[in-house]
Write an enzyme that holds these catalytic residues in place. Structure first.
Site, PDB file in Angstrom:
ATOM      1  N   ASP A  75     -10.280  -8.449   8.536  1.00  0.00           N
ATOM      2  CA  ASP A  75     -11.718  -8.350   8.225  1.00  0.00           C
ATOM      3  C   ASP A  75     -12.385  -9.725   8.305  1.00  0.00           C
ATOM      4  OD1 ASP A  75     -11.759  -5.652   7.905  1.00  0.00           O
ATOM      5  OD2 ASP A  75     -12.713  -5.688   5.940  1.00  0.00           O
ATOM      6  N   TYR A 110       0.814  -1.219   0.000  1.00  0.00           N
ATOM      7  CA  TYR A 110       0.000   0.000   0.000  1.00  0.00           C
ATOM      8  C   TYR A 110       0.848   1.270   0.000  1.00  0.00           C
ATOM      9  CZ  TYR A 110      -3.813  -3.191   1.254  1.00  0.00           C
ATOM     10  OH  TYR A 110      -4.716  -4.220   1.277  1.00  0.00           O
ATOM     11  N   ASP A 121      -4.786  -6.729   6.259  1.00  0.00           N
ATOM     12  CA  ASP A 121      -6.010  -6.010   5.888  1.00  0.00           C
ATOM     13  C   ASP A 121      -7.129  -7.027   5.639  1.00  0.00           C
ATOM     14  OD1 ASP A 121      -7.777  -4.120   5.005  1.00  0.00           O
ATOM     15  OD2 ASP A 121      -6.772  -3.703   3.111  1.00  0.00           O
ATOM     16  N   LYS A 173       3.720 -15.486   2.642  1.00  0.00           N
ATOM     17  CA  LYS A 173       3.583 -16.266   1.408  1.00  0.00           C
ATOM     18  C   LYS A 173       5.010 -16.601   0.968  1.00  0.00           C
ATOM     19  CE  LYS A 173       0.978 -17.921  -1.928  1.00  0.00           C
ATOM     20  NZ  LYS A 173       0.082 -19.060  -1.748  1.00  0.00           N
ATOM     21  N   ASP A 225      -2.812 -18.254   2.481  1.00  0.00           N
ATOM     22  CA  ASP A 225      -4.013 -18.934   1.957  1.00  0.00           C
ATOM     23  C   ASP A 225      -4.515 -19.974   2.961  1.00  0.00           C
ATOM     24  OD1 ASP A 225      -1.537 -19.997   1.359  1.00  0.00           O
ATOM     25  OD2 ASP A 225      -2.108 -20.867  -0.554  1.00  0.00           O
TER      26      ASP A 225
END
Ligand code: NAD
Length: 361
Positions: A255, A146, A251, A195, A227
């Site tokens: 959520d 980001y 992020d 990852k 994942d």
């Protein structure tokens, strides 16, 4: 203890929920002999209306001169609010990114805790919920994808967009230390999510986290691919204590973790730098659809204030008292509309604040 708190009420339901959090803090101050001095700071739409920008340099200076920031939420309805006719850098949300960067708030903490009284709101099956779950998502907030360089260009007639994911070892080390420190105050387990089978930034992440772990022999460290983590959160959420991860993975996972608790109005958050300073706010937005109607659940903001007592002021007893008061109100059957269920008593924002304040012991 004397504490300087900058207060960003913000937009939509922000002023309503912040008022209730201050009500609870004032009872804590009275019962435990502290003084909380509040200074109001404008941010988001409220600041645009007055100054034409979502956050002024003076507002940042006021926040910096405080011990902590307590925030409601900012933003309006993107379809109808005039704030969204402005360029993206002038919109309410730009204030949020600016204050995080200006205050160097690199560590974002979001607890996902299932209250027994709210089991019905959890979308998971009863056998998966088991005895409930209690985890803390620790997300790196000022680096990674980001904040990396980005561009969109036409290469040989083909539109091509590039985003860059960069982490250096110092950025990883400081968030990892924070994660292990928090784990020491909890059940002493860190799940570091990356990852590493694909990304170089994740391989460096894993190496640095392992180095930091050596200073915390009491904490169990495990690594998990992002994942797999997304699956495990809905398969066996009780396995997690602290989930430590980078900006974009955090992020998305935070959520997901909050949705498995089923109640957005209950979820607090903290954003910390490498001092005791922190910005405390609910995880939800400014809910313009219910603003000004005494319908908003103030509990996420009240629990954010409890996090402020714990992490900035080291007032663990006082934070425990606020959390216990919230649990007691739920046990006594009071609910705002968002968490209402059969047999409970529906109350508004102000009444919910009163009921929690009355139960501070
Ligand atoms: P939202 O979280 O504001 O609302 C989503 C839904 O949840 C709505 O139906 C709302 O009524 C409900 N809800 C949220 N908080 C509630 C509470 N405390 N009590 C009861 N119900 C509650 O998300 P949105 O509608 O996507 O966004 C609205 C605005 O908030 C947008 O401008 C967005 O950019 C902004 N936003 C701000 C922050 C922040 O300040 N950190 C975070 C997320 C969204």
């Amino acid at each position: 203890m004397e504490c300087k708190i900058a207060v960003i009420s913000g937009d939509g339901i922000g002023p309503e929920i912040v008022r209730e959090a201050k009500k609870v803090l004032d009872v804590v101050a009275e019962k435990y002999g502290h003084t909380f001095n509040y200074t109001d700071v404008l941010m988001g739409g409220a600041s645009i209306d007055v100054h034409g920008v979502p956050l002024t340099d003076e507002a940042i200076e006021t926040a910096k001169a405080s011990d902590a920031v307590l925030m409601g939420s900012i933003g309006g309805d993107a379809k109808t609010s005039p704030w969204y006719k402005l360029t993206p850098d002038k919109r309410p949300e730009a204030g949020l990114l600016k204050i995080r960067k200006a205050l160097n708030l690199f560590a974002n903490l979001r607890p996902a805790y299932l209250y027994d009284e709210l089991r019905a709101a959890c979308p998971l099956r009863d056998d998966i919920i088991g005895d409930g779950f209690d985890m803390m998502i620790m997300r790196e907030l000022t680096g990674g994808l980001y904040f990396g360089e980005r561009k969109t260009e036409n290469i040989d007639g083909v539109m091509t967009a590039v985003d860059t994911l960069t982490y250096n070892e110092n950025e990883i080390r400081r968030i990892a230390k924070r994660g292990f420190d928090i784990a020491m105050k909890r059940r002493k387990k860190v799940t570091s999510v990356d990852k590493a089978n694909v990304l170089d930034s994740s391989r460096l992440w894993r190496k640095v986290v392992e180095e930091v772990a050596k200073d915390y022999p009491e904490v169990t460290l495990e690594h998990m691919l992002v994942d797999n983590c997304a699956m495990q959160l809905v398969k066996d959420p009780a396995q997690f204590d602290v989930i430590l991860t980078e900006n974009m993975f955090g992020d998305i996972l935070s959520d997901e973790a909050s949705m498995v608790t089923g109640s957005i109005g209950m979820l607090s958050s903290a954003s910390l730098n490498d001092t005791k300073f922190g910005l405390y706010e609910p995880s939800h937005g400014s809910a313009p659809d219910i603003a000004g109607q005494d319908k908003a659940n103030p509990i996420a903001t009240i629990l954010s204030a409890a996090m402020m007592l714990r992490f900035t002021f080291d007032l663990d007893k006082e934070a425990d008292a606020v959390e216990a008061a919230v649990r007691q109100v739920l046990k006594d059957g009071y609910r705002t509309g968002d968490i209402m269920s059969d047999g409970c008593t529906l109350v508004g924002t102000v009444k919910m604040g009163d009921l929690i304040a009355e139960r501070i012991q």
